[in-house]
Design an enzyme around this catalytic site. Structure first.
Site, PDB file in Angstrom:
ATOM      1  N   ASN A 103     -11.296  -2.189  10.901  1.00  0.00           N
ATOM      2  CA  ASN A 103     -11.296  -1.228   9.798  1.00  0.00           C
ATOM      3  C   ASN A 103     -12.756  -1.026   9.417  1.00  0.00           C
ATOM      4  O   ASN A 103     -13.376  -1.875   8.780  1.00  0.00           O
ATOM      5  CB  ASN A 103     -10.483  -1.801   8.622  1.00  0.00           C
ATOM      6  CG  ASN A 103     -10.396  -0.833   7.458  1.00  0.00           C
ATOM      7  OD1 ASN A 103     -11.060   0.206   7.445  1.00  0.00           O
ATOM      8  ND2 ASN A 103      -9.594  -1.188   6.477  1.00  0.00           N
ATOM      9  N   ARG A 133      -8.230   1.535  12.272  1.00  0.00           N
ATOM     10  CA  ARG A 133      -7.742   2.316  11.138  1.00  0.00           C
ATOM     11  C   ARG A 133      -8.559   3.613  11.075  1.00  0.00           C
ATOM     12  O   ARG A 133      -9.785   3.572  11.032  1.00  0.00           O
ATOM     13  CB  ARG A 133      -7.931   1.536   9.850  1.00  0.00           C
ATOM     14  CG  ARG A 133      -7.556   2.372   8.653  1.00  0.00           C
ATOM     15  CD  ARG A 133      -7.678   1.585   7.367  1.00  0.00           C
ATOM     16  NE  ARG A 133      -7.213   2.402   6.271  1.00  0.00           N
ATOM     17  CZ  ARG A 133      -7.842   2.534   5.104  1.00  0.00           C
ATOM     18  NH1 ARG A 133      -8.963   1.869   4.883  1.00  0.00           N
ATOM     19  NH2 ARG A 133      -7.350   3.288   4.160  1.00  0.00           N
ATOM     20  N   HIS A 155      -2.691   5.993   2.748  1.00  0.00           N
ATOM     21  CA  HIS A 155      -2.019   4.677   2.683  1.00  0.00           C
ATOM     22  C   HIS A 155      -0.744   4.670   3.543  1.00  0.00           C
ATOM     23  O   HIS A 155       0.158   3.860   3.314  1.00  0.00           O
ATOM     24  CB  HIS A 155      -1.584   4.317   1.238  1.00  0.00           C
ATOM     25  CG  HIS A 155      -2.689   4.044   0.282  1.00  0.00           C
ATOM     26  ND1 HIS A 155      -2.589   4.372  -1.059  1.00  0.00           N
ATOM     27  CD2 HIS A 155      -3.887   3.469   0.436  1.00  0.00           C
ATOM     28  CE1 HIS A 155      -3.688   4.014  -1.691  1.00  0.00           C
ATOM     29  NE2 HIS A 155      -4.506   3.450  -0.787  1.00  0.00           N
ATOM     30  N   HIS A 158       2.432   1.847  -3.910  1.00  0.00           N
ATOM     31  CA  HIS A 158       1.264   1.101  -3.419  1.00  0.00           C
ATOM     32  C   HIS A 158       0.216   1.160  -4.531  1.00  0.00           C
ATOM     33  O   HIS A 158      -0.451   2.176  -4.731  1.00  0.00           O
ATOM     34  CB  HIS A 158       0.748   1.743  -2.124  1.00  0.00           C
ATOM     35  CG  HIS A 158      -0.495   1.094  -1.583  1.00  0.00           C
ATOM     36  ND1 HIS A 158      -0.528   0.378  -0.405  1.00  0.00           N
ATOM     37  CD2 HIS A 158      -1.756   1.045  -2.067  1.00  0.00           C
ATOM     38  CE1 HIS A 158      -1.745  -0.076  -0.205  1.00  0.00           C
ATOM     39  NE2 HIS A 158      -2.520   0.318  -1.193  1.00  0.00           N
ATOM     40  N   GLY A 167      -3.007  -0.445  -5.641  1.00  0.00           N
ATOM     41  CA  GLY A 167      -4.202  -1.266  -5.456  1.00  0.00           C
ATOM     42  C   GLY A 167      -5.298  -0.644  -6.296  1.00  0.00           C
ATOM     43  O   GLY A 167      -5.022  -0.034  -7.330  1.00  0.00           O
ATOM     44  N   ASN A 168      -6.546  -0.772  -5.858  1.00  0.00           N
ATOM     45  CA  ASN A 168      -7.609  -0.051  -6.564  1.00  0.00           C
ATOM     46  C   ASN A 168      -7.386   1.451  -6.369  1.00  0.00           C
ATOM     47  O   ASN A 168      -7.427   2.224  -7.307  1.00  0.00           O
ATOM     48  CB  ASN A 168      -8.975  -0.518  -6.052  1.00  0.00           C
ATOM     49  CG  ASN A 168     -10.072  -0.133  -7.024  1.00  0.00           C
ATOM     50  OD1 ASN A 168      -9.853  -0.049  -8.233  1.00  0.00           O
ATOM     51  ND2 ASN A 168     -11.246   0.151  -6.487  1.00  0.00           N
ATOM     52  N   GLY A 169      -7.072   1.856  -5.127  1.00  0.00           N
ATOM     53  CA  GLY A 169      -6.478   3.179  -4.887  1.00  0.00           C
ATOM     54  C   GLY A 169      -4.972   3.016  -5.029  1.00  0.00           C
ATOM     55  O   GLY A 169      -4.453   1.936  -4.771  1.00  0.00           O
ATOM     56  N   ARG A 213     -10.201   6.565  -9.955  1.00  0.00           N
ATOM     57  CA  ARG A 213      -9.879   7.986  -9.736  1.00  0.00           C
ATOM     58  C   ARG A 213      -8.891   8.479 -10.789  1.00  0.00           C
ATOM     59  O   ARG A 213      -7.973   7.753 -11.176  1.00  0.00           O
ATOM     60  CB  ARG A 213      -9.245   8.203  -8.363  1.00  0.00           C
ATOM     61  CG  ARG A 213     -10.143   7.846  -7.204  1.00  0.00           C
ATOM     62  CD  ARG A 213      -9.493   8.277  -5.879  1.00  0.00           C
ATOM     63  NE  ARG A 213     -10.166   7.650  -4.761  1.00  0.00           N
ATOM     64  CZ  ARG A 213      -9.557   6.865  -3.871  1.00  0.00           C
ATOM     65  NH1 ARG A 213      -8.264   6.617  -3.940  1.00  0.00           N
ATOM     66  NH2 ARG A 213     -10.244   6.332  -2.891  1.00  0.00           N
ATOM     67  N   GLU A 233       1.698  -6.220  -6.315  1.00  0.00           N
ATOM     68  CA  GLU A 233       2.167  -7.546  -5.908  1.00  0.00           C
ATOM     69  C   GLU A 233       1.948  -8.600  -6.987  1.00  0.00           C
ATOM     70  O   GLU A 233       2.651  -9.616  -7.014  1.00  0.00           O
ATOM     71  CB  GLU A 233       1.440  -7.984  -4.624  1.00  0.00           C
ATOM     72  CG  GLU A 233       1.836  -7.179  -3.405  1.00  0.00           C
ATOM     73  CD  GLU A 233       0.912  -7.407  -2.218  1.00  0.00           C
ATOM     74  OE1 GLU A 233       0.355  -8.504  -2.080  1.00  0.00           O
ATOM     75  OE2 GLU A 233       0.737  -6.447  -1.434  1.00  0.00           O
ATOM     76  N   GLU A 238      -1.440  -4.130   6.222  1.00  0.00           N
ATOM     77  CA  GLU A 238      -1.831  -2.968   7.016  1.00  0.00           C
ATOM     78  C   GLU A 238      -2.369  -3.368   8.382  1.00  0.00           C
ATOM     79  O   GLU A 238      -2.138  -2.678   9.371  1.00  0.00           O
ATOM     80  CB  GLU A 238      -2.867  -2.133   6.240  1.00  0.00           C
ATOM     81  CG  GLU A 238      -2.225  -1.443   5.046  1.00  0.00           C
ATOM     82  CD  GLU A 238      -3.217  -0.810   4.084  1.00  0.00           C
ATOM     83  OE1 GLU A 238      -3.774  -1.553   3.243  1.00  0.00           O
ATOM     84  OE2 GLU A 238      -3.439   0.399   4.159  1.00  0.00           O
TER      85      GLU A 238
HETATM   86  P1  AMP Z   1      -6.205  -3.783  -3.525  1.00  0.00           P
HETATM   87  O1  AMP Z   1      -6.915  -2.465  -3.543  1.00  0.00           O
HETATM   88  O2  AMP Z   1      -4.796  -3.703  -2.994  1.00  0.00           O
HETATM   89  O3  AMP Z   1      -6.997  -4.895  -2.909  1.00  0.00           O
HETATM   90  O4  AMP Z   1      -6.013  -4.197  -5.077  1.00  0.00           O
HETATM   91  C1  AMP Z   1      -7.126  -4.579  -5.863  1.00  0.00           C
HETATM   92  C2  AMP Z   1      -6.711  -4.573  -7.323  1.00  0.00           C
HETATM   93  O5  AMP Z   1      -5.571  -5.409  -7.536  1.00  0.00           O
HETATM   94  C3  AMP Z   1      -7.766  -5.149  -8.246  1.00  0.00           C
HETATM   95  O6  AMP Z   1      -8.701  -4.163  -8.639  1.00  0.00           O
HETATM   96  C4  AMP Z   1      -6.940  -5.606  -9.440  1.00  0.00           C
HETATM   97  O7  AMP Z   1      -6.815  -4.521 -10.359  1.00  0.00           O
HETATM   98  C5  AMP Z   1      -5.578  -5.880  -8.866  1.00  0.00           C
HETATM   99  N1  AMP Z   1      -5.221  -7.305  -8.868  1.00  0.00           N
HETATM  100  C6  AMP Z   1      -5.530  -8.239  -7.945  1.00  0.00           C
HETATM  101  N2  AMP Z   1      -5.023  -9.446  -8.299  1.00  0.00           N
HETATM  102  C7  AMP Z   1      -4.379  -9.263  -9.480  1.00  0.00           C
HETATM  103  C8  AMP Z   1      -3.645 -10.121 -10.371  1.00  0.00           C
HETATM  104  N3  AMP Z   1      -3.472 -11.414 -10.113  1.00  0.00           N
HETATM  105  N4  AMP Z   1      -3.135  -9.561 -11.492  1.00  0.00           N
HETATM  106  C9  AMP Z   1      -3.295  -8.255 -11.767  1.00  0.00           C
HETATM  107  N5  AMP Z   1      -3.960  -7.394 -10.959  1.00  0.00           N
HETATM  108  C10 AMP Z   1      -4.504  -7.895  -9.839  1.00  0.00           C
END
Ligand code: AMP
Length: 405
Positions: free
Chosen positions: A10, A92, A181, A209, A211-213, A242, A334, A385
């Protein structure tokens, strides 16, 4: 062909993430990350399965040097990239446009098409191309497979994929909803069906999904019928940095009245909006902590995030007509129980309920958080992924695939 190993790459503009997997049992053999490529402070972190992480600091000039450094680390673990065990490299690739509906073995014409898509993915496709070219130079004899973030969404009907724009203008500039995604939405929708003990073709799932995105998708019988990201990953849900959906006239207003340039607005909407714009933090952990302390700004940011999420859940319920499961995935989905609880609160009439006890449990692996009698299953399904890219790559070129000998 006898090998069963697949290397997944990636490649970002200044980073290279990788995993080496053995597809005979989907085992992870090693993984790592090279960061700040091209700077003096580059860093490689490499972790063999069951072993200690090894870090290497110091300048790594470009992606070619980065991949060679990774290859040297893998060599130390007896997992060298020149091993006959390695059957393919899976990449990716963020934007595959309308042409790439499936994982694709890379040749010159595939590279040219990924390049042609740069105007619609200016941040991602150039870096993905660099990764493919670098790996190809290192192992020209090996199949390189591009796995596209957009591919899973190419099954969207035109009614969902088209914006209500003048058709000639939209087509001339390839303006339509592509979605992103996709590798995660594909993996999680299938894993959710498995968790329910049913075939993907028999299950309708809303995948969130977060995450940050962040993006949502409506998946009917294993095929995506709608998703929240559009021409670019900016559309849809409120994200870490965003804005997601807004009235497009906001942009002209900021140009005319705020005297901002297109580039400034691009940066505002992609990097300084969403949760970070609303409250100064984009990490949901920090936002939840601030809410516990009574911070009003963090509360409002959370409420706006949840309101948008709930609107999409309702919209996709209506699109699907019948929903069997709602699946939460990625960093927030998650891990953040309060997000899951708030997003689904008050939806009992739709057959959607969350069991507070199950939701609060922290656990690895896919699990249900709805009460057993609920009409709609609510699940937490960790995304993977890299495994999905390796699985698709191996299915294409590994044992039994069209290129096997
Ligand atoms: P990702 O882009 O899937 O890696 O998700 C990253 C984001 O997940 C981080 O910016 C956090 O906002 C959130 N995150 C990660 N761990 C936790 C947690 N234990 N509790 C709440 N949010 C979390």
């Amino acid at each position: 062909m006898t090998g069963t190993r697949v290397l997944v790459l990636n490649s970002g503009s200044s980073s290279l993430k990788y995993q080496l997997l053995d597809m005979s049992d989907s085992a992870l053999l090693a993984q790592g990350l090279v960061e700040r490529i091209g700077e003096r402070t580059s860093r490689l972190r490499h972790t063999p399965a069951g072993g200690e992480t090894r870090a290497q600091d110091g300048p790594i000039a470009d992606h070619d040097a980065a991949l060679k450094a990774v290859a040297a680390e893998l060599d130390r673990d007896g997992l060298g990239l020149d091993s006959p065990e390695l059957v393919a490299i899976g990449h990716r690739v963020v934007h595959g446009g309308q042409r790439f509906t499936e994982p694709t073995v890379v040749d010159d014409s595939v590279l040219a098409e990924i390049e042609r898509l740069i105007p619609v993915a200016p941040l991602h496709n150039p870096a993905n191309l660099t990764g493919i070219r670098t790996a190809r130079a290192l192992r020209p004899d090996l199949p390189q497979v591009a796995v596209f973030d957009t591919a899973f969404h190419t099954t969207m009907p035109e009614s969902a994929a088209r914006y209500a724009l003048d058709v000639a203008t939209a087509d001339a500039h390839r303006v339509r909803r592509y979605g992103f995604h996709g590798t995660s939405h594909a993996y999680v929708s299938r894993a959710t069906a498995k968790l329910l003990g049913r075939a993907p073709k028999d299950v309708n799932v809303i995948v969130l999904h977060l995450g940050n995105g962040a993006s949502a998708s409506a998946v009917r019988g294993g095929r995506c019928v709608d998703t929240s990201m559009g021409l670019t990953p900016l559309e849809g849900l409120v994200m870490g940095t965003r804005s997601g959906d807004l009235d497009p006239a906001v942009i002209f207003h900021l140009m005319r009245v705020g005297e901002m340039s297109a580039d400034e607005i691009d940066t505002l909407l992609n990097k300084r909006s969403g949760l970070i714009g609303l409250c100064g933090d984009n990490d949901m952990r920090e936002i939840l902590r601030r809410i516990d302390e009574g911070d009003e700004q963090a509360r409002l940011a959370f409420d706006i995030y949840i309101h948008r999420l709930k609107k999409y859940i309702g919209a996709y319920y209506a699109v699907l007509g019948r929903v069997d499961a709602i699946a939460f995935t990625a960093g927030v989905g998650e891990n953040a129980a309060p997000v899951r609880e708030a997003a689904l609160a008050g939806l009992d009439e739709l057959g959607i309920r969350v069991d507070g006890g199950l939701n609060a449990v922290r656990a690895d692996g896919a699990r249900l958080i709805s009460p057993p009698a609920a009409r709609v299953a609510v699940a937490v399904v960790p995304t993977d992924e890299e495994l999905e890219i390796a699985t698709q790559t191996y299915a294409l070129v590994g044992k039994g695939g069209p290129e096997s000998t």
